[in-house]
Write a protein that holds these residues in place. Structure first.
Motif, mmCIF file in Angstrom:
data_model
loop_
_atom_site.group_PDB
_atom_site.id
_atom_site.type_symbol
_atom_site.label_atom_id
_atom_site.label_comp_id
_atom_site.label_asym_id
_atom_site.label_seq_id
_atom_site.Cartn_x
_atom_site.Cartn_y
_atom_site.Cartn_z
ATOM 1 N N THR A 16 53.305 59.687 68.565
ATOM 2 C CA THR A 16 54.369 60.684 68.677
ATOM 3 C C THR A 16 53.765 62.005 69.140
ATOM 4 O OG1 THR A 16 55.489 59.610 66.835
ATOM 5 C CG2 THR A 16 56.277 61.786 67.453
ATOM 6 N N GLY A 17 54.344 62.578 70.168
ATOM 7 C CA GLY A 17 53.837 63.832 70.739
ATOM 8 C C GLY A 17 54.127 63.855 72.234
ATOM 9 N N THR A 18 53.568 64.826 72.931
ATOM 10 C CA THR A 18 53.801 64.925 74.370
ATOM 11 C C THR A 18 52.908 63.942 75.122
ATOM 12 O OG1 THR A 18 52.120 66.627 74.714
ATOM 13 C CG2 THR A 18 54.341 67.386 74.108
ATOM 14 N N ILE A 19 53.223 63.760 76.401
ATOM 15 C CA ILE A 19 52.395 62.904 77.261
ATOM 16 C C ILE A 19 50.988 63.477 77.368
ATOM 17 C CG2 ILE A 19 52.061 62.187 79.671
ATOM 18 C CD1 ILE A 19 55.090 61.780 79.849
ATOM 19 N N ALA A 20 50.896 64.797 77.532
ATOM 20 C CA ALA A 20 49.581 65.447 77.650
ATOM 21 C C ALA A 20 48.757 65.230 76.385
ATOM 22 C CB ALA A 20 49.762 66.938 77.928
ATOM 23 N N GLU A 21 49.409 65.325 75.209
ATOM 24 C CA GLU A 21 48.701 65.125 73.937
ATOM 25 C C GLU A 21 48.199 63.686 73.812
ATOM 26 O OE1 GLU A 21 51.052 68.458 71.191
ATOM 27 O OE2 GLU A 21 51.714 66.373 71.220
ATOM 28 N N ASN A 22 49.002 62.748 74.303
ATOM 29 C CA ASN A 22 48.573 61.342 74.244
ATOM 30 C C ASN A 22 47.377 61.091 75.152
ATOM 31 O OD1 ASN A 22 50.221 59.024 72.772
ATOM 32 N ND2 ASN A 22 51.624 60.727 73.157
ATOM 33 N N ILE A 23 47.364 61.712 76.319
ATOM 34 C CA ILE A 23 46.205 61.545 77.219
ATOM 35 C C ILE A 23 44.975 62.241 76.631
ATOM 36 C CG2 ILE A 23 45.297 62.076 79.519
ATOM 37 C CD1 ILE A 23 48.154 61.758 80.597
ATOM 38 N N ARG A 24 45.195 63.429 76.039
ATOM 39 C CA ARG A 24 44.069 64.167 75.426
ATOM 40 C C ARG A 24 43.524 63.475 74.182
ATOM 41 N NH1 ARG A 24 46.902 69.065 76.953
ATOM 42 N NH2 ARG A 24 45.667 70.179 78.531
ATOM 43 N N MET A 48 60.121 62.805 84.837
ATOM 44 C CA MET A 48 60.648 63.117 83.500
ATOM 45 C C MET A 48 60.975 64.609 83.429
ATOM 46 S SD MET A 48 58.120 60.725 81.186
ATOM 47 C CE MET A 48 59.101 60.647 79.703
ATOM 48 N N PRO A 49 61.993 65.005 82.655
ATOM 49 C CA PRO A 49 62.471 66.399 82.635
ATOM 50 C C PRO A 49 61.381 67.434 82.350
ATOM 51 C CG PRO A 49 63.948 64.970 81.396
ATOM 52 C CD PRO A 49 62.776 64.138 81.761
ATOM 53 N N GLU A 50 60.518 67.150 81.370
ATOM 54 C CA GLU A 50 59.492 68.113 80.959
ATOM 55 C C GLU A 50 58.113 67.786 81.520
ATOM 56 O OE1 GLU A 50 60.289 70.802 79.249
ATOM 57 O OE2 GLU A 50 62.389 70.190 79.112
ATOM 58 N N GLY A 51 58.015 66.787 82.381
ATOM 59 C CA GLY A 51 56.718 66.426 82.960
ATOM 60 C C GLY A 51 55.722 66.019 81.893
ATOM 61 N N PHE A 52 54.533 66.623 81.920
ATOM 62 C CA PHE A 52 53.493 66.297 80.954
ATOM 63 C C PHE A 52 53.830 66.782 79.549
ATOM 64 C CE2 PHE A 52 51.149 65.549 84.801
ATOM 65 C CZ PHE A 52 50.222 64.570 84.458
ATOM 66 N N ASP A 53 54.822 67.643 79.418
ATOM 67 C CA ASP A 53 55.264 68.114 78.102
ATOM 68 C C ASP A 53 56.411 67.275 77.543
ATOM 69 O OD1 ASP A 53 53.430 70.219 77.977
ATOM 70 O OD2 ASP A 53 54.728 71.508 79.210
ATOM 71 N N SER A 54 56.768 66.205 78.237
ATOM 72 C CA SER A 54 57.821 65.304 77.750
ATOM 73 C C SER A 54 57.337 64.610 76.477
ATOM 74 C CB SER A 54 58.169 64.258 78.804
ATOM 75 O OG SER A 54 58.669 64.887 79.974
ATOM 76 N N GLY A 90 56.220 54.836 71.301
ATOM 77 C CA GLY A 90 56.397 54.832 72.753
ATOM 78 C C GLY A 90 57.639 54.082 73.193
ATOM 79 N N THR A 91 58.710 54.149 72.365
ATOM 80 C CA THR A 91 59.924 53.373 72.670
ATOM 81 C C THR A 91 60.725 53.934 73.840
ATOM 82 O OG1 THR A 91 61.080 54.660 70.962
ATOM 83 C CG2 THR A 91 60.187 52.512 70.309
ATOM 84 N N ASN A 92 60.437 55.175 74.254
ATOM 85 C CA ASN A 92 61.201 55.761 75.375
ATOM 86 C C ASN A 92 60.491 55.623 76.723
ATOM 87 O OD1 ASN A 92 59.215 57.580 74.548
ATOM 88 N ND2 ASN A 92 60.417 59.382 75.112
ATOM 89 N N ALA A 122 45.019 56.146 81.310
ATOM 90 C CA ALA A 122 44.721 57.570 81.542
ATOM 91 C C ALA A 122 43.970 58.163 80.356
ATOM 92 C CB ALA A 122 46.016 58.338 81.791
ATOM 93 N N ARG A 123 44.343 57.740 79.153
ATOM 94 C CA ARG A 123 43.676 58.212 77.929
ATOM 95 C C ARG A 123 42.199 57.831 77.922
ATOM 96 N NH1 ARG A 123 46.872 56.023 73.131
ATOM 97 N NH2 ARG A 123 45.882 54.066 73.740
ATOM 98 N N ALA A 124 41.887 56.642 78.428
ATOM 99 C CA ALA A 124 40.486 56.213 78.498
ATOM 100 C C ALA A 124 39.747 56.923 79.637
ATOM 101 C CB ALA A 124 40.412 54.699 78.689
ATOM 102 N N LEU A 125 40.434 57.132 80.747
ATOM 103 C CA LEU A 125 39.805 57.754 81.917
ATOM 104 C C LEU A 125 39.407 59.206 81.662
ATOM 105 C CD1 LEU A 125 42.111 56.335 84.736
ATOM 106 C CD2 LEU A 125 39.665 55.881 84.478
#
Length: 575
Positions: free
Chosen positions: A420-428, A455-461, A467-469, A481-484
């Motif tokens: 749970t969190g933003t896309i950027a947080e999941n990659i970080r 997505m509406p908020e991009g990396f802040d979505s 990850g149901t959405n 991406a998280r591993a890269l």
């Protein structure tokens, strides 16, 4: 429960204050009947109104003091118990975080959740009661007996009969209740497990029209728990009527024998009234203890279950002496490795030997259950080998700290897991201090930029729980991406391209080839097209290596690989 007392050390001051305040409260309550006795004998009988007002005022002050002590004791007991619960939950969480997958398999996820929440809550509630009632009951009991004896020694013989009857009743009922409380916690585990399976597997349940079957499963587990709860509550409910019968009969006996002593001039009316109140205080102190005996058996079961978690030691531990690597980066070697899951009759993999080098892509392919995922779980040391060695950079993984080892690895699991969190947080999650540029670059290589930008908020979505959405393919790309973003020495992709279409798969592998040019890459795949260009392909069959080589070599020398290829590709594609 005694084993958990060490976690009370930080709360010694609040506990000490509770004991002092409870003592003062008990003294105030023990003093009130004596004051009332004086009012009756010296005020009411003689008609001295001033004396009645004077002692009545004292009674009000003593009662007010007792009330203040009671409120303060409640505050400090709640503070100590809540802090104890918080500390114990944190301890279990951090302890469980060090478990290997074997310990999770052994204890079960549902049971660990119940132990961390419900079991600790049980102990926390009992502790609040213990700090108040367990401290107050002995004081009231002993003080009441002393004060009753001071009023009339012979009348205390009534209490000598009543008190043993109460003790026998409490012991018998508690002994019957203890096994049932243990059974309740086990059945609560089962209910939690069924509920968790229903919630996590709702798509499968609905797709196979098994909703009614799952309702039946839940109702059975729920009814089983309910029946046990009803049974144990029936047993415990018998305690209060027994207490009240003994209490009322004791009061009748005191009035009967006390009346005779008053008529013979051996006792005053006020003393008998005080004696009755002291008898009530003694009896109620046992009732308080009986309430504790209702809670303590269940809390004891919970404490045993918590201690079972805390006493479970992780099979995988960091070594006392850590070896440094020999300068190589990303070199991985398996030397005659054999591994069996706990309780399994046959090894999952046997006599596995191969090596992987930086700037090379190694692929593992094989049928379902051939040991592919098992093999790669040994590299980050999720499990320890039964025999043989797994070496990273020339050092046995058992001679490295887990943090040191896993820092070298970028792991993409078979089932993509997002938080749970933003896309950027999941990659970080792969690299906490990754810059915005690094996050965007990792997403671009993983072919995730296209859907992220839509997505509406991009990396802040926001990514929903689990990850149901996002779709399965989108989850896999974010996991990659998280591993890269970590830029590790070793990349492990455990069937991480299965949810991608062929076009995205091809683009992703082409981008990965440039990005991982200096790293060791290990790919587990079901699709031959994903691993045809690998520098080395390892074919597993029933936990053993059936062949190692390039696609061309294996087509000529390995029948297992040839069968896999023939089942997936047309003759034109093979040519």
């Amino acid at each position: 429960m005694l084993k958990l007392r060490k976690y009370l050390k930080p709360f010694q001051i609040p506990i000490f204050l509770v004991l002092v305040l409870v003592l003062l409260q008990s003294l105030s309550e023990l003093y009130l009947p004596t004051l009332m006795s004086d009012i009756v004998d010296k005020g009411v009988v003689t008609g001295d109104t001033d004396y009645i007002w004077k002692i009545g005022g004292y009674m009000l002050l003593v009662a007010a003091g007792g009330m203040v002590c009671s409120i303060a004791a409640s505050f400090f007991s709640a503070k100590a118990a809540s802090g104890f619960g918080r500390l114990l939950r944190s301890k279990i969480f951090s302890h469980v975080g060090n478990f290997s997958l074997s310990e999770f398999d052994k204890l079960g996820t549902a049971s660990l959740i119940t132990r961390t929440t419900n079991d600790i809550t049980q102990i926390q509630q009992v502790m609040i009661m213990m700090l108040r009632m367990m401290a107050m009951a002995p004081m009231m009991c002993i003080g009441g007996i002393i004060m009753a004896y001071s009023k009339d020694a012979k009348l205390t013989l009534v209490l000598a009969v009543a008190i043993p009857l109460l003790i026998v009743a409490i012991v018998v009922i508690a002994r019957k209740g203890m096994p049932l409380f243990k059974a309740m916690q086990v059945k609560l585990d089962k209910l939690n497990r069924v509920l968790r399976e229903n919630l996590t597997g709702i798509r499968v349940i609905r797709s196979f029209n098994r909703v009614e079957h799952e309702k039946k499963r839940f109702d059975e587990a729920n009814w089983d728990l309910t029946q046990t709860a009803i049974k144990v509550n029936k047993i415990m409910a018998a305690m209060m009527p027994v207490m009240m019968i003994v209490l009322n009969l004791t009061t009748v006996a005191i009035i009967w024998f006390g009346g005779h002593r008053i008529s013979n001039g051996h006792m005053e009316v006020g003393d008998m009234m005080a004696f009755i109140q002291y008898a009530m205080q003694i009896m109620f102190s046992f009732i308080m203890l009986s309430m504790m005996f209702v809670m303590i058996p269940r809390a004891s079961v919970s404490a045993v279950r918590i201690n079972e978690v805390l006493d479970t030691t992780a099979d995988i531990k960091d070594p006392d002496a850590v070896r440094t690597t020999n300068g190589q980066k990303g070199h991985v070697e398996f030397r005659d490795v054999t591994f069996s899951y706990p309780g399994a009759e046959m090894p999952a993999i046997s006599n596995i030997s191969f090596s992987m080098n930086p700037a090379e892509v190694t692929a593992i392919i094989g049928g379902t259950g051939s040991g592919k995922s098992t093999l790669i779980n040994l590299i980050p040391r999720f499990y320890d080998v039964d025999s043989g060695q797994v070496l990273v950079d020339g050092v046995d993984v058992q001679e490295m700290t887990q943090e040191q080892l896993r820092h070298k690895i970028g792991f993409v699991p078979q089932q993509a897991v997002l938080f749970t969190g933003t896309i950027a947080e999941n990659i970080r999650y792969g690299k906490e201090d990754a810059s915005e540029k690094e996050v965007h670059h990792a997403a671009e290589i993983a072919q995730a930029n296209e859907f992220i930008s839509s997505m509406p908020e991009g990396f802040d979505s926001i990514i929903a729980q689990g990850g149901t959405n996002v779709s399965g393919g989108q989850k896999q790309r974010l996991s990659i991406a998280r591993a890269l973003v970590r830029k590790p020495e070793i990349y492990i992709f455990d069937d991480s391209f299965s949810a991608l279409d062929f076009k995205t798969d091809a683009k992703l592998r082409a981008a990965l080839k440039e990005e991982t040019v200096h790293s060791t890459v290990l790919i587990v795949a079901q699709r031959v097209s994903t691993i045809m260009d690998a520098d080395r392909i390892i074919v597993l069959d029933d936990g053993k290596i059936s062949g190692i080589g390039t696609h061309k070599d294996l087509m000529e020398s390995c029948s297992v690989y040839r069968e896999i290829v023939m089942s997936q590709l047309s003759e034109e594609e093979i040519a």
